[in-house]
Each structure stands twice: as structure tokens, then as C-alpha cells.
Write an enzyme that holds these catalytic residues in place. Structure first.
Site, PDB file in Angstrom:
ATOM      1  N   GLU A 157      24.300  -6.179  17.611  1.00 39.26           N
ATOM      2  CA  GLU A 157      23.818  -6.406  16.256  1.00 39.26           C
ATOM      3  C   GLU A 157      24.121  -7.849  15.871  1.00 39.26           C
ATOM      4  O   GLU A 157      25.278  -8.281  15.930  1.00 39.26           O
ATOM      5  CB  GLU A 157      24.478  -5.464  15.252  1.00 39.26           C
ATOM      6  CG  GLU A 157      23.937  -5.652  13.841  1.00 39.26           C
ATOM      7  CD  GLU A 157      24.667  -4.831  12.785  1.00 39.26           C
ATOM      8  OE1 GLU A 157      24.098  -4.635  11.696  1.00 39.26           O
ATOM      9  OE2 GLU A 157      25.811  -4.402  13.041  1.00 39.26           O
ATOM     10  N   GLU A 173      29.060 -11.914  14.201  1.00 37.30           N
ATOM     11  CA  GLU A 173      29.158 -12.324  12.794  1.00 37.30           C
ATOM     12  C   GLU A 173      29.942 -13.634  12.700  1.00 37.30           C
ATOM     13  O   GLU A 173      31.068 -13.724  13.169  1.00 37.30           O
ATOM     14  CB  GLU A 173      29.859 -11.236  11.977  1.00 37.30           C
ATOM     15  CG  GLU A 173      30.160 -11.605  10.540  1.00 37.30           C
ATOM     16  CD  GLU A 173      28.917 -11.993   9.749  1.00 37.30           C
ATOM     17  OE1 GLU A 173      28.907 -13.113   9.190  1.00 37.30           O
ATOM     18  OE2 GLU A 173      27.965 -11.189   9.703  1.00 37.30           O
ATOM     19  N   ASP A 180      19.239 -12.851   6.244  1.00 36.08           N
ATOM     20  CA  ASP A 180      18.755 -13.799   5.243  1.00 36.08           C
ATOM     21  C   ASP A 180      17.277 -14.092   5.517  1.00 36.08           C
ATOM     22  O   ASP A 180      16.916 -14.483   6.620  1.00 36.08           O
ATOM     23  CB  ASP A 180      19.570 -15.095   5.343  1.00 36.08           C
ATOM     24  CG  ASP A 180      19.338 -16.034   4.168  1.00 36.08           C
ATOM     25  OD1 ASP A 180      18.214 -16.055   3.618  1.00 36.08           O
ATOM     26  OD2 ASP A 180      20.276 -16.754   3.790  1.00 36.08           O
ATOM     27  N   LYS A 235      11.763 -20.219   2.280  1.00 42.43           N
ATOM     28  CA  LYS A 235      11.063 -21.504   2.240  1.00 42.43           C
ATOM     29  C   LYS A 235      10.507 -21.858   3.623  1.00 42.43           C
ATOM     30  O   LYS A 235      11.162 -21.654   4.639  1.00 42.43           O
ATOM     31  CB  LYS A 235      12.001 -22.602   1.749  1.00 42.43           C
ATOM     32  CG  LYS A 235      12.457 -22.399   0.301  1.00 42.43           C
ATOM     33  CD  LYS A 235      13.356 -23.516  -0.151  1.00 42.43           C
ATOM     34  CE  LYS A 235      13.792 -23.300  -1.603  1.00 42.43           C
ATOM     35  NZ  LYS A 235      14.691 -24.373  -2.083  1.00 42.43           N
ATOM     36  N   ASP A 271      14.974  -5.345   3.367  1.00 40.71           N
ATOM     37  CA  ASP A 271      14.422  -4.990   2.057  1.00 40.71           C
ATOM     38  C   ASP A 271      13.384  -6.014   1.617  1.00 40.71           C
ATOM     39  O   ASP A 271      12.746  -5.830   0.582  1.00 40.71           O
ATOM     40  CB  ASP A 271      15.536  -4.958   1.008  1.00 40.71           C
ATOM     41  CG  ASP A 271      16.175  -6.343   0.833  1.00 40.71           C
ATOM     42  OD1 ASP A 271      16.709  -6.874   1.822  1.00 40.71           O
ATOM     43  OD2 ASP A 271      16.107  -6.902  -0.279  1.00 40.71           O
ATOM     44  N   GLU A 298      25.676  -1.571   4.496  1.00 31.19           N
ATOM     45  CA  GLU A 298      26.129  -1.689   3.115  1.00 31.19           C
ATOM     46  C   GLU A 298      24.989  -2.108   2.197  1.00 31.19           C
ATOM     47  O   GLU A 298      24.810  -1.545   1.107  1.00 31.19           O
ATOM     48  CB  GLU A 298      27.269  -2.716   3.010  1.00 31.19           C
ATOM     49  CG  GLU A 298      28.546  -2.338   3.738  1.00 31.19           C
ATOM     50  CD  GLU A 298      28.586  -2.833   5.178  1.00 31.19           C
ATOM     51  OE1 GLU A 298      29.647  -2.784   5.781  1.00 31.19           O
ATOM     52  OE2 GLU A 298      27.536  -3.276   5.690  1.00 31.19           O
ATOM     53  N   TYR A 299      24.225  -3.101   2.618  1.00 31.75           N
ATOM     54  CA  TYR A 299      23.107  -3.574   1.808  1.00 31.75           C
ATOM     55  C   TYR A 299      22.056  -2.488   1.642  1.00 31.75           C
ATOM     56  O   TYR A 299      21.479  -2.313   0.562  1.00 31.75           O
ATOM     57  CB  TYR A 299      22.474  -4.817   2.444  1.00 31.75           C
ATOM     58  CG  TYR A 299      23.273  -6.077   2.254  1.00 31.75           C
ATOM     59  CD1 TYR A 299      23.491  -6.605   0.991  1.00 31.75           C
ATOM     60  CD2 TYR A 299      23.797  -6.750   3.358  1.00 31.75           C
ATOM     61  CE1 TYR A 299      24.222  -7.768   0.821  1.00 31.75           C
ATOM     62  CE2 TYR A 299      24.542  -7.917   3.192  1.00 31.75           C
ATOM     63  CZ  TYR A 299      24.755  -8.419   1.924  1.00 31.75           C
ATOM     64  OH  TYR A 299      25.484  -9.567   1.762  1.00 31.75           O
ATOM     65  N   GLU A 300      21.806  -1.749   2.700  1.00 36.22           N
ATOM     66  CA  GLU A 300      20.802  -0.690   2.645  1.00 36.22           C
ATOM     67  C   GLU A 300      21.182   0.371   1.611  1.00 36.22           C
ATOM     68  O   GLU A 300      20.340   0.840   0.841  1.00 36.22           O
ATOM     69  CB  GLU A 300      20.658  -0.054   4.019  1.00 36.22           C
ATOM     70  CG  GLU A 300      19.547   0.968   4.129  1.00 36.22           C
ATOM     71  CD  GLU A 300      19.355   1.446   5.559  1.00 36.22           C
ATOM     72  OE1 GLU A 300      18.505   2.341   5.761  1.00 36.22           O
ATOM     73  OE2 GLU A 300      20.044   0.921   6.466  1.00 36.22           O
TER      74      GLU A 300
END
Length: 213
Positions: free
Chosen positions: A44, A69, A118, A122, A154, A192-194
């Protein structure tokens, strides 16, 4: 927003070499020996606090998982989750994914996960997107023939860009979902974001992209 500076984080990570692999370039081509088995290796990129990877490691004990990470402050949480777990099939690298060719030999891994990265919206930042062709070239090198990428996000713009990037690269798409939590895809492990986004009723996009065999 992620906390990117935490006093003492680096020292704490260094105290757990069985979980946080330092100098992973020395492990290149030897990950089977490090895990002590011949199980598939899933990576991941941008693993964050490790909720997804730890969930996957428990759901699939016959697979080895490596989370990459670069931010020490969030990797602390992933490390602590691993310490509290009895799972031995998960490791973490405190590194930047742009250096992935230094950590894995050709055809050494079986799958890449990209979760809620992320979007770099742009145009001038296109090359930073983890589904940009430059990253796809690196993933293809370290993945086994016919290896694949699993993407969740998302961000609709990033998802549409990624679908185009995958197909332009010659990859085949599978299990494309425009609303993951209202689909029939089984075995989904949330990040966590999900969890945060889904509670707000936001749509989660998902797809699998397979390299040419």
C-alpha cells in the site's frame, strides 16, 4: 489534515525494527526471506495510520503486506496498531513511494493499493499524482507479470483521471464502482478517510487496473 511533525517520532519508529524496516534498499529482492514464507506480497503506497493495512492483514493471513508512508507522525499510529496486533504479516517503510524501485526487485510484489491519495488537482502537479504514467511505469517494474492496482478515492476528478491514465497505459479495468458502499463488492476494508467520508454520505470510487500479461 495530517500532522506532519511530531517530536520524537523518528526515534520511536527506530525502536521497532521488526515492524518499521529501515534501509529497505538492503531488503530488495529478499522480502520473502524477511517474512519467512513464499506468500504473495501486497504493497500500500501512502498507508497513513495503517487502518486499512492492519484490517487486510487480519482478513488475509496468507498474504504479506507492506505499507509505505513518508510521514513519521502518522506512521507512529500504524506502528502501534501493529504492536497491539498478533499479526506477523505486516511491515512498514518510512519512505517516499517515488523511491519504490530502490526497495523492490523486478516482479517481487503481487499487488499495489492506492487509497485516498492526494489528488493534486492543478495541472502543473500532474506528475505528483500516484496514478500518473511515471508511477505506473515503476509499479509495473516491481509487480509480477499481470499484477494489478486497486484504487479507492473520494475525489471524482482523480478517479476519472486515473481511469484514463490506466487505459492509456494499456491496462485493463475491472470492478469499477462509482459508489462503492452501494455496490456488491465484498470484503471491503475501510481506511480512516473512507470511514469519515462515508459517514458524511460522500461517494467512494473504486477500481482495479491490471497490467498486460
Amino acid at each position: 489534515m495530517r500532522l506532519r511533525n511530531k517530536p520524537g517520532a523518528k526515534e520511536e519508529l527506530n525502536q521497532n525494527p521488526e515492524i518499521i524496516i529501515r534501509n529497505p534498499e538492503k531488503c530488495r529482492g529478499q522480502w520473502k526471506e524477511i517474512f519467512g514464507n513464499n506468500n504473495p506480497i501486497y504493497v500500500e503506497v501512502g498507508t497513513g495510520k495503517g487502518q486499512f493495512l492492519m484490517g487486510m492483514s487480519m482478513l488475509h493471513p496468507d498474504v504479506n503486506f507492506i505499507g509505505v508512508e513518508k510521514y513519521e507522525s502518522v506512521l507512529i499510529t500504524a506502528m502501534n496498531r501493529a504492536k497491539e496486533s498478533s499479526q506477523t504479516n505486516v511491515k512498514f517503510l518510512n519512505e517516499d513511494v517515488s523511491d519504490i524501485l530502490e526497495f523492490f526487485e523486478a516482479s517481487e510484489i503481487d499487488r499495489v493499493f492506492i487509497n485516498f491519495t492526494d489528488p493534486w488537482p492543478k495541472n502543473r502537479h500532474e506528475k505528483r499524482r500516484l496514478t500518473y504514467k511515471g508511477f505506473l511505469e515503476m509499479y509495473e517494474q516491481v509487480l509480477k507479470e499481470g499484477g494489478d492496482i486497486h484504487l479507492k478515492t473520494d475525489n471524482q476528478g482523480l478517479f476519472e483521471y486515473s481511469l484514463e491514465s490506466f487505459t492509456s497505459y494499456g491496462m485493463t479495468l475491472h470492478h469499477v464502482s462509482l459508489d462503492l458502499h452501494r455496490s456488491n463488492i465484498e470484503g471491503n476494508v475501510m481506511t480512516e478517510y473512507e470511514q469519515r467520508f462515508s459517514r458524511k454520505g460522500m461517494r467512494i470510487y473504486r477500481c482495479e487496473a491490471k497490467f498486460r500479461s
